[in-house]
Design an enzyme around this catalytic site. Structure first.
Site, short mmCIF file in Angstrom:
data_model
loop_
_atom_site.label_atom_id
_atom_site.label_comp_id
_atom_site.label_asym_id
_atom_site.label_seq_id
_atom_site.Cartn_x
_atom_site.Cartn_y
_atom_site.Cartn_z
N ARG A 39 41.91 109.84 -15.15
CA ARG A 39 42.22 108.61 -16.31
C ARG A 39 43.49 108.02 -15.82
O ARG A 39 43.99 107.10 -16.54
CB ARG A 39 41.95 109.04 -17.88
CG ARG A 39 40.56 109.18 -18.42
CD ARG A 39 40.44 110.05 -19.64
NE ARG A 39 41.20 111.63 -19.46
CZ ARG A 39 40.15 112.16 -19.45
NH1 ARG A 39 39.74 112.21 -18.69
NH2 ARG A 39 41.46 113.24 -19.49
N HIS A 69 38.64 110.71 -4.35
CA HIS A 69 37.89 109.96 -5.48
C HIS A 69 39.22 109.36 -6.55
O HIS A 69 40.32 109.73 -6.79
CB HIS A 69 36.97 110.72 -6.20
CG HIS A 69 36.45 109.93 -7.41
ND1 HIS A 69 36.95 108.57 -8.28
CD2 HIS A 69 35.09 109.46 -7.25
CE1 HIS A 69 35.39 107.97 -7.96
NE2 HIS A 69 34.36 108.47 -8.06
N TYR A 72 38.73 107.21 -12.38
CA TYR A 72 37.74 105.90 -13.29
C TYR A 72 39.23 105.00 -13.72
O TYR A 72 38.33 103.40 -13.71
CB TYR A 72 37.34 106.32 -13.90
CG TYR A 72 36.37 107.46 -13.22
CD1 TYR A 72 35.89 107.52 -12.64
CD2 TYR A 72 36.44 109.24 -14.12
CE1 TYR A 72 34.70 108.64 -12.32
CE2 TYR A 72 35.28 110.01 -14.06
CZ TYR A 72 34.46 110.05 -13.39
OH TYR A 72 33.75 110.84 -12.91
N HIS A 109 35.39 103.61 -7.48
CA HIS A 109 34.18 102.18 -8.26
C HIS A 109 34.33 101.05 -7.97
O HIS A 109 35.68 100.85 -8.75
CB HIS A 109 34.00 102.97 -10.12
CG HIS A 109 33.75 103.87 -9.51
ND1 HIS A 109 33.70 104.37 -11.00
CD2 HIS A 109 33.13 105.12 -8.67
CE1 HIS A 109 33.18 105.93 -11.11
NE2 HIS A 109 32.56 106.39 -9.76
N GLU A 144 31.65 102.74 -4.14
CA GLU A 144 30.29 104.20 -4.13
C GLU A 144 29.30 103.33 -5.24
O GLU A 144 29.51 102.50 -5.72
CB GLU A 144 30.51 104.80 -5.28
CG GLU A 144 30.12 106.16 -6.26
CD GLU A 144 31.13 106.92 -6.77
OE1 GLU A 144 31.37 107.13 -7.03
OE2 GLU A 144 30.07 107.71 -7.59
N ASP A 178 25.42 107.49 -4.30
CA ASP A 178 25.80 108.45 -5.39
C ASP A 178 23.98 108.39 -6.04
O ASP A 178 23.20 107.22 -6.47
CB ASP A 178 26.37 107.71 -6.97
CG ASP A 178 26.87 109.38 -7.58
OD1 ASP A 178 25.52 109.51 -8.18
OD2 ASP A 178 27.55 109.20 -8.27
N HIS A 181 23.51 107.31 -9.24
CA HIS A 181 23.81 106.37 -10.08
C HIS A 181 22.68 105.54 -9.32
O HIS A 181 21.85 104.43 -9.75
CB HIS A 181 24.71 105.60 -9.27
CG HIS A 181 26.35 106.46 -9.93
ND1 HIS A 181 27.63 106.61 -9.67
CD2 HIS A 181 26.77 107.48 -10.89
CE1 HIS A 181 28.18 106.96 -10.21
NE2 HIS A 181 27.58 107.52 -10.56
N HIS A 213 27.14 111.48 -2.68
CA HIS A 213 27.69 112.22 -4.05
C HIS A 213 26.13 112.57 -4.65
O HIS A 213 24.93 111.74 -5.78
CB HIS A 213 27.63 111.31 -5.19
CG HIS A 213 28.90 111.09 -5.04
ND1 HIS A 213 29.95 110.08 -5.79
CD2 HIS A 213 30.29 111.52 -3.99
CE1 HIS A 213 31.30 109.82 -5.74
NE2 HIS A 213 31.37 110.71 -4.66
N ASP A 226 24.50 106.24 -16.22
CA ASP A 226 24.86 107.06 -15.48
C ASP A 226 25.16 108.67 -16.19
O ASP A 226 26.90 108.49 -16.83
CB ASP A 226 26.14 106.39 -15.23
CG ASP A 226 27.28 106.88 -13.96
OD1 ASP A 226 27.05 108.19 -14.04
OD2 ASP A 226 28.32 106.55 -14.32
N HIS A 228 25.01 112.35 -14.98
CA HIS A 228 24.16 113.86 -14.64
C HIS A 228 24.05 114.66 -15.32
O HIS A 228 24.58 115.48 -16.61
CB HIS A 228 26.17 113.76 -13.71
CG HIS A 228 26.58 112.97 -12.70
ND1 HIS A 228 28.01 112.87 -12.14
CD2 HIS A 228 26.63 111.71 -13.09
CE1 HIS A 228 27.87 111.62 -11.82
NE2 HIS A 228 27.70 110.84 -12.14
N GLU A 258 28.56 116.14 -7.71
CA GLU A 258 29.36 116.10 -9.15
C GLU A 258 28.38 116.45 -10.62
O GLU A 258 28.58 115.55 -11.21
CB GLU A 258 30.02 114.23 -8.90
CG GLU A 258 30.47 113.83 -8.17
CD GLU A 258 31.04 112.33 -8.45
OE1 GLU A 258 29.53 112.11 -7.91
OE2 GLU A 258 31.86 111.65 -7.84
ZN ZN Z 1 28.17 108.47 -12.17
FE FE Z 2 29.71 110.13 -7.77
FE FE Z 3 33.10 108.08 -8.87
#
Ligand code: ZN
Ligand code: FE
Ligand code: FE
Length: 280
Positions: A39, A69, A72, A109, A144, A178, A181, A213, A226, A228, A258
């Site tokens: 975050r 990664h 976010y 992202h 991504e 992904d 996604h 991913h 989105d 998972h 993930e």
């Molecule tokens: Zn995701």
């Molecule tokens: Fe991902």
């Molecule tokens: Fe991601």
């Protein structure tokens, strides 16, 4: 014979060697980690001896690339100058840290345009990349593929292509696909994986695809949600994943889980997917 490259997200809290050891415990041969708190916030200083021990461990095992990664909260195309500034600073700082582990991947992202429109979003993302990518870096930055939740950029292969077209140091950038996604974005990888990959190749180029991913999805095709799911517990399903991990265009890439799991869950998923991987 090729060894399957598979792993999960691993906490970076205890440093690089600890991540490597944790990966081994899970039966992984690659992994993903957040370069800082997902975050946002600042990153811990790199301990060079720790990185060195990790690099030696990885070399000894003969394992492949790892996939870092970005946080976010990093939004290259926010409507707030302050958020865009954090994105640039964090991105540049992360890329500098990535050089301690040369030749790996840094996935991010692309961002959310928050109402400014797709064109502005793409322009701002390309601006960040053109400011942060450097000729002498050894990392490849990965865009991504996104589910298209809210105003996310990267919901279609075309949007990724538009970004790629604007990036000057084109050999420093690739794509991470992904599975949750793209499914949520409306690409039917369950019933027509072949067409989706052909489309990816036509628009983006399979030579750009560097990592996968591997996540099941709670929601239906084209839901733009989105969320998972564990492998086999969502709408994509185990059979589709067996085709994905064995597809000639994908099978050599690092597969990163993930999925919502604990260590035992990841160990099981990794073993299950290795079991379904065809060794030649
Ligand atoms: Zn995701
Ligand atoms: Fe991902
Ligand atoms: Fe991601």
């Amino acid at each position: 014979m090729s060894m399957m490259q598979i792993g999960s997200h691993i906490s970076s809290a205890k440093g690089y060697e600890a991540m490597g050891k944790q990966a081994l415990k899970l039966g992984a041969s690659t992994f993903a980690f957040f370069t800082r708190n997902p975050r946002g916030g600042s990153a811990k200083a790199v301990n060079e001896a720790d990185v060195q021990r990790f690099l030696e461990l990885w070399k000894e095992k003969g394992y492949g690339k790892i996939v870092a990664h970005a946080p976010y909260t990093l939004n290259a195309c926010s409507d707030k100058a302050q958020v865009r500034r954090f994105a640039r600073e964090a991105f540049a700082e992360d890329l500098a840290r990535m050089e301690y582990t040369p030749g790996n991947y840094y996935n991010f992202h692309p961002g959310s345009h928050v109402g400014q429109g797709e064109e502005t979003g793409v322009r701002l993302i390309a601006e960040l990349l053109n400011e942060c990518l450097r000729e002498d870096m050894t990392t490849t930055v990965l865009l991504e593929t996104m589910a298209g939740k809210g105003s996310e950029i990267g919901r279609s292969f075309e949007e990724l292509r538009e970004i790629l077209d604007c990036v000057r140091l084109s050999d420093k950038i690739g794509v991470c696909l992904d599975t949750c996604h793209v499914w949520d974005a409306g690409y039917d990888i369950v019933n027509d994986l072949e067409s989706v990959l052909r489309e990816f190749d036509r628009v983006v180029g399979l030579n750009r695809l560097k990592a996968v991913h591997i996540n099941d999805s709670i929601n239906t095709l084209g839901s733009h949600k989105d969320r998972h799911a564990r492998i086999g517990e969502g709408q994509i399903g185990t059979e589709a994943f067996v085709r994905i991990i064995n597809h000639p265009a994908l099978r050599e890439l690092p597969f990163i889980l993930e999925t919502p799991n604990d260590d035992a869950g990841w160990t099981k998923e990794i073993a299950m997917l290795r079991e379904k991987y065809q060794e030649f």
